[in-house]
Design an enzyme around this catalytic site. Structure first.
Site, mmCIF file in Angstrom:
data_model
loop_
_atom_site.group_PDB
_atom_site.id
_atom_site.type_symbol
_atom_site.label_atom_id
_atom_site.label_comp_id
_atom_site.label_asym_id
_atom_site.label_seq_id
_atom_site.Cartn_x
_atom_site.Cartn_y
_atom_site.Cartn_z
ATOM 1 N NE ARG A 65 -0.265 2.341 4.130
ATOM 2 C CZ ARG A 65 0.979 2.767 4.300
ATOM 3 N NH1 ARG A 65 1.826 2.784 3.314
ATOM 4 N NH2 ARG A 65 1.384 3.188 5.490
ATOM 5 C CE LYS A 67 1.278 8.133 6.315
ATOM 6 N NZ LYS A 67 1.074 6.944 7.146
ATOM 7 C CE LYS A 75 4.209 9.162 10.321
ATOM 8 N NZ LYS A 75 4.467 7.749 10.085
ATOM 9 N NE ARG A 78 -0.497 11.646 13.449
ATOM 10 C CZ ARG A 78 0.325 10.611 13.352
ATOM 11 N NH1 ARG A 78 1.110 10.292 14.350
ATOM 12 N NH2 ARG A 78 0.356 9.881 12.246
ATOM 13 C CG ASP A 94 4.510 5.615 7.620
ATOM 14 O OD1 ASP A 94 4.839 6.703 7.089
ATOM 15 O OD2 ASP A 94 3.633 5.533 8.490
ATOM 16 N NE ARG A 99 -0.136 -5.023 7.327
ATOM 17 C CZ ARG A 99 -1.157 -4.169 7.445
ATOM 18 N NH1 ARG A 99 -2.358 -4.485 6.988
ATOM 19 N NH2 ARG A 99 -0.968 -2.995 8.008
ATOM 20 C CD GLU A 161 5.719 0.766 8.606
ATOM 21 O OE1 GLU A 161 6.113 1.630 9.394
ATOM 22 O OE2 GLU A 161 4.522 0.483 8.445
ATOM 23 C CB ALA A 173 -3.185 -6.414 13.103
ATOM 24 C CG HIS A 177 -6.961 -0.611 11.400
ATOM 25 N ND1 HIS A 177 -6.102 0.403 11.763
ATOM 26 C CD2 HIS A 177 -7.572 -0.209 10.261
ATOM 27 C CE1 HIS A 177 -6.199 1.375 10.882
ATOM 28 N NE2 HIS A 177 -7.080 1.030 9.954
HETATM 29 P P1 GTP Z 1 3.930 6.163 13.072
HETATM 30 O O1 GTP Z 1 4.353 7.563 13.095
HETATM 31 O O2 GTP Z 1 2.443 6.005 13.091
HETATM 32 O O3 GTP Z 1 4.582 5.395 11.961
HETATM 33 O O4 GTP Z 1 4.443 5.620 14.447
HETATM 34 P P2 GTP Z 1 5.481 4.466 14.718
HETATM 35 O O5 GTP Z 1 6.593 4.534 13.742
HETATM 36 O O6 GTP Z 1 5.811 4.500 16.157
HETATM 37 O O7 GTP Z 1 4.589 3.234 14.405
HETATM 38 P P3 GTP Z 1 4.910 1.684 14.472
HETATM 39 O O8 GTP Z 1 6.132 1.339 13.697
HETATM 40 O O9 GTP Z 1 4.833 1.244 15.874
HETATM 41 O O10 GTP Z 1 3.625 1.148 13.703
HETATM 42 C C1 GTP Z 1 3.305 1.579 12.435
HETATM 43 C C2 GTP Z 1 2.213 0.724 11.800
HETATM 44 O O11 GTP Z 1 2.063 -0.548 12.448
HETATM 45 C C3 GTP Z 1 0.812 1.319 11.869
HETATM 46 O O12 GTP Z 1 0.583 2.195 10.820
HETATM 47 C C4 GTP Z 1 -0.073 0.063 11.774
HETATM 48 O O13 GTP Z 1 -0.150 -0.405 10.434
HETATM 49 C C5 GTP Z 1 0.716 -0.943 12.567
HETATM 50 N N1 GTP Z 1 0.350 -0.924 13.992
HETATM 51 C C6 GTP Z 1 1.102 -0.465 15.007
HETATM 52 N N2 GTP Z 1 0.456 -0.609 16.178
HETATM 53 C C7 GTP Z 1 -0.737 -1.178 15.908
HETATM 54 C C8 GTP Z 1 -1.853 -1.572 16.713
HETATM 55 O O14 GTP Z 1 -1.881 -1.412 17.930
HETATM 56 N N3 GTP Z 1 -2.913 -2.128 16.065
HETATM 57 C C9 GTP Z 1 -2.933 -2.331 14.723
HETATM 58 N N4 GTP Z 1 -4.022 -2.888 14.185
HETATM 59 N N5 GTP Z 1 -1.897 -1.955 13.931
HETATM 60 C C10 GTP Z 1 -0.806 -1.393 14.512
HETATM 61 MG MG MG Z 2 6.309 4.229 11.614
#
Ligand code: GTP
Ligand code: MG
Length: 225
Positions: A65, A67, A75, A78, A94, A99, A161, A173, A177
């Site tokens: 996918r 973004k 983002k 944010r 990302d 996946r 990613e 997941a 979600h």
């Molecule tokens: P981001 O800024 O959002 O990328 O924060 P991060 O880099 O800390 O995120 P992380 O690598 O922990 O997770 C990124 C991706 O993992 C999310 O966009 C989801 O696809 C998936 N993910 C992470 N945590 C969860 C969760 O609690 N539930 C689900 N369903 N997906 C998750």
């Molecule tokens: Mg991330």
């Protein structure tokens, strides 16, 4: 690449339309699409080899996918990333997502190691949410990799990613979600506890399936010799 003036974006009614019409942004998205294809192909090649050589498919399926512009803008705001192509490339890892759904938990680590061994892949970041699950029960192996893409006039390094999980982890997941966007989930302790419980049950199932696989392999090995 020249940084662009994105100052107008904040006042636009639909900034994502504005962004997707810009040529440099379109080019950047094309680079990410290519990087995503490269990584997907690398996993498909590994699966193909396992299929012929060992008669099994460690990968159940692969999803990719890109973004969406609206999510990119959300983002940028944010995380306070600047509104420039350079800032996006240097801070948002990302945009291109791959996946990989594996059959068994140990296949996740095998596939990740085989990818990272390749001499054109650089590991940027690794988050092992299998060894260290998130508090809510989320499990997956996350990698940010740097992969080269070869264009007609240049070679570019792009970040992708990669999320590797089992079918069971993906089931959890995906549903979690979906549920997260429903009302009340964020502040209901009961729901959070239930989800966490299901995540634990699923992990136990994954381990048992892996045990069964080992038992079958053991029987196979002993009947062959
Ligand atoms: P981001 O800024 O959002 O990328 O924060 P991060 O880099 O800390 O995120 P992380 O690598 O922990 O997770 C990124 C991706 O993992 C999310 O966009 C989801 O696809 C998936 N993910 C992470 N945590 C969860 C969760 O609690 N539930 C689900 N369903 N997906 C998750
Ligand atoms: Mg991330």
């Amino acid at each position: 690449m020249n940084p662009l003036d994105f100052s107008r974006i904040k006042d636009e009614a639909h900034p994502e339309d504005f962004l997707s019409e810009m040529k440099p942004f379109g080019d950047l998205m094309m680079y990410y699409r290519c990087a995503m294809m490269e990584v997907e192909t690398k996993f498909k090649v590994l699966n193909e080899q396992f299929s012929t050589q060992y008669n099994r498919n460690p990968i159940e399926s692969i999803k990719t996918r890109l973004k969406k512009p609206a999510s990119i803008i959300e983002k940028i705001k944010r995380k306070n990333i600047g509104f420039s192509m350079k800032a996006i490339e240097e801070n948002m890892f990302d945009i291109a997502g791959v996946r990989v759904i594996c059959s068994f938990q140990e296949d996740i680590y095998t596939m990740a190691d085989l990818l990272l061994q390749q001499d054109d892949i650089i590991l940027v970041e690794k988050k092992d949410y299998i060894a260290h699950p998130k508090d809510n029960g989320y499990r997956s192996l996350h990698l940010i990799v740097d992969v080269p893409i070869f264009l007609s006039n240049e070679k570019r390094h792009m970040k992708v990613e990669v999320q590797l999980r089992t079918i069971a982890m993906d089931f959890w997941a995906s549903l979690e979600h979906k549920l997260r966007y429903k009302k009340h989930i964020n502040n209901s302790e009961e729901i959070a506890d239930k989800l966490k419980h299901v995540a634990d049950v699923i992990t136990e199932m994954d381990c048992e399936m892996q045990d069964i696989r080992h038992m079958i392999e053991f029987i196979d090995d002993n009947t062959e010799s």
